[in-house]
Motif scaffolding. Structure first.
Motif, mmCIF file in Angstrom:
data_model
loop_
_atom_site.group_PDB
_atom_site.id
_atom_site.type_symbol
_atom_site.label_atom_id
_atom_site.label_comp_id
_atom_site.label_asym_id
_atom_site.label_seq_id
_atom_site.Cartn_x
_atom_site.Cartn_y
_atom_site.Cartn_z
ATOM 1 N N THR A 124 46.833 -14.960 -25.758
ATOM 2 C CA THR A 124 45.481 -15.260 -25.301
ATOM 3 C C THR A 124 45.161 -16.743 -25.417
ATOM 4 O O THR A 124 44.506 -17.320 -24.554
ATOM 5 C CB THR A 124 44.449 -14.460 -26.117
ATOM 6 O OG1 THR A 124 44.672 -14.680 -27.505
ATOM 7 C CG2 THR A 124 44.565 -12.984 -25.828
ATOM 8 N N TRP A 125 45.615 -17.372 -26.497
ATOM 9 C CA TRP A 125 45.253 -18.774 -26.701
ATOM 10 C C TRP A 125 45.907 -19.679 -25.663
ATOM 11 O O TRP A 125 45.349 -20.715 -25.303
ATOM 12 C CB TRP A 125 45.594 -19.226 -28.118
ATOM 13 C CG TRP A 125 47.067 -19.362 -28.422
ATOM 14 C CD1 TRP A 125 47.890 -18.408 -28.931
ATOM 15 C CD2 TRP A 125 47.870 -20.535 -28.252
ATOM 16 N NE1 TRP A 125 49.164 -18.891 -29.076
ATOM 17 C CE2 TRP A 125 49.182 -20.201 -28.680
ATOM 18 C CE3 TRP A 125 47.618 -21.819 -27.789
ATOM 19 C CZ2 TRP A 125 50.237 -21.106 -28.659
ATOM 20 C CZ3 TRP A 125 48.673 -22.732 -27.764
ATOM 21 C CH2 TRP A 125 49.968 -22.383 -28.192
ATOM 22 N N LEU A 126 47.077 -19.282 -25.144
ATOM 23 C CA LEU A 126 47.714 -20.071 -24.095
ATOM 24 C C LEU A 126 46.889 -20.022 -22.807
ATOM 25 O O LEU A 126 46.704 -21.047 -22.132
ATOM 26 C CB LEU A 126 49.131 -19.553 -23.828
ATOM 27 C CG LEU A 126 50.166 -19.810 -24.918
ATOM 28 C CD1 LEU A 126 51.476 -19.113 -24.584
ATOM 29 C CD2 LEU A 126 50.391 -21.304 -25.099
ATOM 30 N N ALA A 127 46.401 -18.831 -22.460
ATOM 31 C CA ALA A 127 45.573 -18.703 -21.268
ATOM 32 C C ALA A 127 44.260 -19.459 -21.444
ATOM 33 O O ALA A 127 43.791 -20.139 -20.518
ATOM 34 C CB ALA A 127 45.315 -17.226 -20.962
ATOM 35 N N SER A 128 43.672 -19.345 -22.632
ATOM 36 C CA SER A 128 42.414 -20.056 -22.885
ATOM 37 C C SER A 128 42.612 -21.570 -22.798
ATOM 38 O O SER A 128 41.773 -22.287 -22.240
ATOM 39 C CB SER A 128 41.874 -19.687 -24.269
ATOM 40 O OG SER A 128 41.525 -18.323 -24.326
ATOM 41 N N VAL A 177 32.877 -24.110 -9.030
ATOM 42 C CA VAL A 177 34.283 -23.755 -9.260
ATOM 43 C C VAL A 177 34.577 -23.864 -10.755
ATOM 44 O O VAL A 177 34.376 -24.925 -11.358
ATOM 45 C CB VAL A 177 35.226 -24.665 -8.459
ATOM 46 C CG1 VAL A 177 36.686 -24.295 -8.755
ATOM 47 C CG2 VAL A 177 34.951 -24.542 -6.963
ATOM 48 N N THR A 178 35.030 -22.778 -11.341
ATOM 49 C CA THR A 178 35.363 -22.753 -12.767
ATOM 50 C C THR A 178 36.630 -21.942 -12.994
ATOM 51 O O THR A 178 37.001 -21.085 -12.185
ATOM 52 C CB THR A 178 34.228 -22.137 -13.607
ATOM 53 O OG1 THR A 178 33.933 -20.821 -13.105
ATOM 54 C CG2 THR A 178 32.982 -22.997 -13.567
ATOM 55 N N ALA A 179 37.278 -22.215 -14.106
ATOM 56 C CA ALA A 179 38.476 -21.473 -14.511
ATOM 57 C C ALA A 179 38.158 -20.670 -15.763
ATOM 58 O O ALA A 179 37.435 -21.138 -16.650
ATOM 59 C CB ALA A 179 39.623 -22.434 -14.783
ATOM 60 N N LYS A 180 38.664 -19.455 -15.841
ATOM 61 C CA LYS A 180 38.446 -18.625 -17.030
ATOM 62 C C LYS A 180 39.659 -17.756 -17.267
ATOM 63 O O LYS A 180 40.371 -17.383 -16.324
ATOM 64 C CB LYS A 180 37.192 -17.762 -16.877
ATOM 65 C CG LYS A 180 37.274 -16.714 -15.778
ATOM 66 C CD LYS A 180 35.999 -15.875 -15.733
ATOM 67 C CE LYS A 180 36.100 -14.784 -14.678
ATOM 68 N NZ LYS A 180 34.869 -13.941 -14.640
ATOM 69 N N HIS A 181 39.916 -17.428 -18.527
ATOM 70 C CA HIS A 181 41.037 -16.539 -18.819
ATOM 71 C C HIS A 181 40.587 -15.100 -18.605
ATOM 72 O O HIS A 181 39.410 -14.773 -18.792
ATOM 73 C CB HIS A 181 41.574 -16.763 -20.234
ATOM 74 C CG HIS A 181 40.659 -16.354 -21.329
ATOM 75 N ND1 HIS A 181 39.647 -17.150 -21.796
ATOM 76 C CD2 HIS A 181 40.612 -15.217 -22.063
ATOM 77 C CE1 HIS A 181 39.011 -16.537 -22.773
ATOM 78 N NE2 HIS A 181 39.561 -15.357 -22.952
ATOM 79 N N ALA A 182 41.519 -14.260 -18.215
ATOM 80 C CA ALA A 182 41.204 -12.878 -17.864
ATOM 81 C C ALA A 182 42.440 -12.020 -18.079
ATOM 82 O O ALA A 182 43.563 -12.546 -18.183
ATOM 83 C CB ALA A 182 40.754 -12.795 -16.403
#
Length: 226
Positions: free
Chosen positions: A163-167, A190-195
């Motif tokens: 999870t921390w890599l995606a975050s 436009v935004t990026a988020k982990h999912a």
């Protein structure tokens, strides 16, 4: 499985050592349920998690147990790491689940051997098909949203194994977008988020380990602005 026992007749005398062991085990289980040992994120401790009416032992994925809301775990037989436990666990579906997303609110506390009698394994029952936890793969979604919440996903990246890599990847993209999120494409933020990583839709994801993420994002944004 809780073993039933009884004393013969109503005469005085101590119960057998075998029955006393069962009584002690049952008392230890009640004490563990009433007073669970607090779980602390980041200590790589096995945890007790609720699976329906049962309690199961779960092993956190190294480096992915920091929480605070979600960690990655693997369900394991209560007698792990003994070989017999592995064979029994394989029969009951413990070993084919892989890493799972576990909400920390489902954690009763640190695993204690006294919980073993409350597991599916103790009842010789297979784990249910739905244990209430999704596979613990992660992705990053770059989304373009209008003020009313409508919009679409520009780019999907993954899978990330932790999870921390995606975050961290999402934070890096948002840093690049900072100050430009509202102007990258007119009318959208436009935004990026982990999912969660959608395994069935894996073809729609770009592998962040072999691709130039910045270039992919630039191409995705350019596609919105012909």
């Amino acid at each position: 499985m809780i073993r039933r026992f009884r004393r013969c007749g109503h005469g005085p005398g101590a119960i057998s050592p075998e029955d006393q062991a069962v009584v002690d085990q049952f008392r230890a289980m009640l004490a563990a349920v009433r007073n669970p040992e607090p779980w602390t994120p980041g200590r790589a401790q096995d945890v007790a998690v609720r699976i329906g009416p049962f309690i199961e032992r779960a092993h956190p994925r190294p480096g992915d147990d920091h929480g605070p809301d979600m960690i990655a775990v693997a369900l394991v037989h209560p007698d792990t790491p003994h070989a017999a436990a592995y064979l029994h666990g394989h029969q009951l579906g413990y070993t084919d689940r892989g890493w799972l997303r576990c909400e920390t609110i489902a954690i009763l506390g640190t695993w204690q051997p006294a919980y073993a009698m409350l597991t599916h394994a103790a009842a010789n029952l297979p784990l249910p098909d739905d244990v209430g936890m999704d596979p613990a793969h992660y992705g990053v979604h770059v989304e373009a949203r209008r003020a009313d919440g409508t919009g679409h996903t520009l780019l999907r990246l993954g899978p990330y194994t932790q999870t921390w890599l995606a975050s961290r990847a999402a934070d890096r993209l948002n840093t690049e977008l900072e100050g430009r999120a509202a102007t990258v494409t007119p009318g959208f933020i436009v935004t990026a988020k982990h999912a969660p990583f959608n395994v069935s839709g894996h073809e729609s994801y770009a592998d962040p380990h072999v691709a130039d993420v910045a270039a992919l994002m630039a191409d995705a944004v350019a596609g919105m602005n012909p």
